[in-house]
Scaffold this motif. Structure first.
Motif, PDB file in Angstrom:
ATOM      1  N   SER A  79       0.872  -1.169   0.000  1.00 42.52           N
ATOM      2  CA  SER A  79       0.000   0.000   0.000  1.00 42.52           C
ATOM      3  C   SER A  79       0.916   1.228   0.000  1.00 42.52           C
ATOM      4  O   SER A  79       1.937   1.232   0.691  1.00 42.52           O
ATOM      5  N   VAL A  81       0.650   4.224   1.218  1.00 43.70           N
ATOM      6  CA  VAL A  81       0.630   5.146   2.365  1.00 43.70           C
ATOM      7  C   VAL A  81       0.669   4.345   3.650  1.00 43.70           C
ATOM      8  O   VAL A  81      -0.315   3.712   4.028  1.00 43.70           O
ATOM      9  N   ASN A 117       7.277   3.519  -1.073  1.00 49.73           N
ATOM     10  CA  ASN A 117       5.989   4.159  -0.772  1.00 49.73           C
ATOM     11  C   ASN A 117       6.135   5.674  -0.655  1.00 49.73           C
ATOM     12  O   ASN A 117       7.106   6.154  -0.058  1.00 49.73           O
ATOM     13  N   LYS A 161      -2.091   0.748  -9.829  1.00 52.77           N
ATOM     14  CA  LYS A 161      -2.494   1.471  -8.635  1.00 52.77           C
ATOM     15  C   LYS A 161      -1.817   2.840  -8.610  1.00 52.77           C
ATOM     16  O   LYS A 161      -0.739   3.032  -9.176  1.00 52.77           O
ATOM     17  N   THR A 162      -2.454   3.784  -7.947  1.00 48.85           N
ATOM     18  CA  THR A 162      -1.839   5.084  -7.716  1.00 48.85           C
ATOM     19  C   THR A 162      -0.770   4.925  -6.634  1.00 48.85           C
ATOM     20  O   THR A 162      -1.029   4.235  -5.636  1.00 48.85           O
ATOM     21  N   PRO A 163       0.430   5.511  -6.880  1.00 49.46           N
ATOM     22  CA  PRO A 163       0.784   6.481  -7.901  1.00 49.46           C
ATOM     23  C   PRO A 163       1.455   5.830  -9.125  1.00 49.46           C
ATOM     24  O   PRO A 163       2.259   4.929  -8.976  1.00 49.46           O
ATOM     25  N   GLY A 168       0.571  11.769  -8.832  1.00 52.32           N
ATOM     26  CA  GLY A 168      -0.063  10.816  -7.918  1.00 52.32           C
ATOM     27  C   GLY A 168       0.672  10.722  -6.588  1.00 52.32           C
ATOM     28  O   GLY A 168       0.049  10.610  -5.526  1.00 52.32           O
ATOM     29  N   TYR A 171      -0.146  13.875  -4.639  1.00 56.99           N
ATOM     30  CA  TYR A 171      -1.550  13.828  -4.208  1.00 56.99           C
ATOM     31  C   TYR A 171      -1.708  12.948  -2.969  1.00 56.99           C
ATOM     32  O   TYR A 171      -2.382  13.343  -1.991  1.00 56.99           O
ATOM     33  N   LEU A 172      -1.141  11.755  -3.004  1.00 58.11           N
ATOM     34  CA  LEU A 172      -1.295  10.830  -1.873  1.00 58.11           C
ATOM     35  C   LEU A 172      -0.726  11.428  -0.583  1.00 58.11           C
ATOM     36  O   LEU A 172      -1.305  11.287   0.495  1.00 58.11           O
ATOM     37  N   ASN A 175      -3.095  14.436   0.445  1.00 62.85           N
ATOM     38  CA  ASN A 175      -4.394  13.939   0.898  1.00 62.85           C
ATOM     39  C   ASN A 175      -4.293  13.353   2.310  1.00 62.85           C
ATOM     40  O   ASN A 175      -5.151  13.611   3.165  1.00 62.85           O
ATOM     41  N   THR A 176      -3.222  12.617   2.558  1.00 65.62           N
ATOM     42  CA  THR A 176      -3.045  12.002   3.876  1.00 65.62           C
ATOM     43  C   THR A 176      -2.772  13.064   4.938  1.00 65.62           C
ATOM     44  O   THR A 176      -3.317  13.004   6.054  1.00 65.62           O
TER      45      THR A 176
END
Length: 369
Positions: A79, A81, A117, A161-163, A168, A171-172, A175-176
């Motif tokens: 994952s 994040v 990650n 999957k992003t990114p 991307g 953004y992740l 956003n987090t």
């Protein structure tokens, strides 16, 4: 009480010729001329200095001489994040690289997760010595690893999957961090992901942005500004192209690894002249071994490249002692001073010389090698 006579003593700030140091297992009590005090043991050495500090290491997470599964706990690439992961949980204190690192004088490491990650997890500041990981731990969790470079793309794009782009990745991270800020205000329901970022948002912890290219370094700085983060640039291959920005924002750079193949376009520009440019700009610069990519044992040899490029010996040694200590807010670890912690490394030659060997190493006043 122990006594060491050193032909040269690097204190972390300057070099003293023909110095004597007295210490016990709690602190250093004397630095200077020889004095007549009863001692248990007396040692002689050519060069004495504080231990080398390696920031951004993967030591213990990716072990030497093991395969791609067993012994490799550097990246949780399932994952993108994962701020809640703790490097301390993956460190194997029996990795043979620890003894080797100490034999080169590298006694302290800030261990961080790998680059796969965008948010990789929280680090651990450790001594490279101990029977089990709690013996080794100085501070954990400490430091959060962010990766703004190609590796997250190459990890997640094949999985659809992003990114899959730099957009991307950014953004992740944003956003987090936004969600963590909201969590900080409301605290409605316990959430380990956001809980792990609160110290960072309160500037009690430090963000280590793994960025190589100048544009990625600039993105890291923008995100740091947006969330008022205390930040450090890790690797910083093209940091010289944005040195004015780094200087303006007062962001340190942990540069390197210098002795490394240019196997990726992101490493274009990797050179021992880059950190020299940063130093001359007034930016705080430390060197990393990048272990396991380049063994922590040989971090000391990078100092020789700095001297070759024009830094004096004390300035060059500070890049692996006092400067990394300042970056992590533990300046005392990078100095030999009266009342300071007796962490000492002795060499039979100049420490940056390829023929140099450690004579002995003391950790908190106890001889460990």
């Amino acid at each position: 009480m122990y006594k060491i006579h050193a032909k040269k003593l690097f204190t972390g700030e300057n070099i003293i010729e023909d110095a004597t140091i007295l210490f016990d297992e709690e602190k250093i009590v004397h630095i200077g001329d020889d004095i007549n005090e009863p001692v248990k043991e007396t040692y002689n050495t050519y060069f004495l200095m504080p231990p080398l500090i390696d920031l951004g290491s993967g030591i213990g997470l990716k072990e030497e001489s093991l395969g791609r599964i067993e012994g490799d706990d550097l990246n949780e690439a399932t994952s993108p994040v994962y701020p809640e992961l703790l490097a301390l949980d993956g460190i194997n204190p029996y990795d043979e690289a620890f003894d080797k690192a100490i034999s080169g004088g590298t006694l302290i490491s800030l261990v961080l997760p790998g680059n796969s990650n965008p948010i990789g997890g929280r680090g651990a500041l450790i001594y490279n010595y101990g029977k089990q990981v709690l013996d080794m731990t100085m501070k954990s969790p400490f430091g959060i690893k962010f990766s703004i470079n190609t590796e997250p793309k190459s990890t997640y794009a094949p999985k659809n999957k992003t990114p899959s782009t730099r957009m991307g990745i950014a953004y992740l991270i944003r956003n987090t961090l936004y969600k963590a800020k909201e969590y900080l205000k409301e605290h409605k329901e316990q959430n380990l992901t956001y809980e792990s970022l609160l110290d960072l948002l309160n500037r009690k912890d430090t963000a280590f942005f793994a960025s190589f290219r100048a544009d990625d370094i600039a993105t890291s700085i923008r995100i740091s500004e947006e969330f008022n983060l205390k930040s450090v640039i890790l690797y910083g291959v093209q940091a010289n192209l944005v040195k004015e920005l780094l200087k303006e924002k007062d962001i340190p750079v942990v540069y390197g690894p210098l002795m490394f193949p240019r196997w990726s376009i992101e490493l274009k520009g990797l050179s021992s002249t880059v950190p020299i440019e940063l130093v001359k700009e007034g930016i705080l610069v430390a060197l990393t071994s990048g272990h396991p990519l380049f063994p922590a044992k040989y971090l000391r040899l990078n100092v020789g490249l700095f001297i070759k490029e024009g830094l004096n010996v004390a300035e060059a040694l500070q890049a692996v002692t006092l400067n990394p200590a300042k970056i992590i807010g533990e300046e005392n670890l990078g100095k030999i001073q009266v009342n300071g912690v007796p962490n000492l490394v002795a060499y039979d030659n100049e420490p940056y010389d390829t023929v140099a060997k450690t004579n002995f190493v003391f950790l908190k006043g106890k001889r460990i090698q």
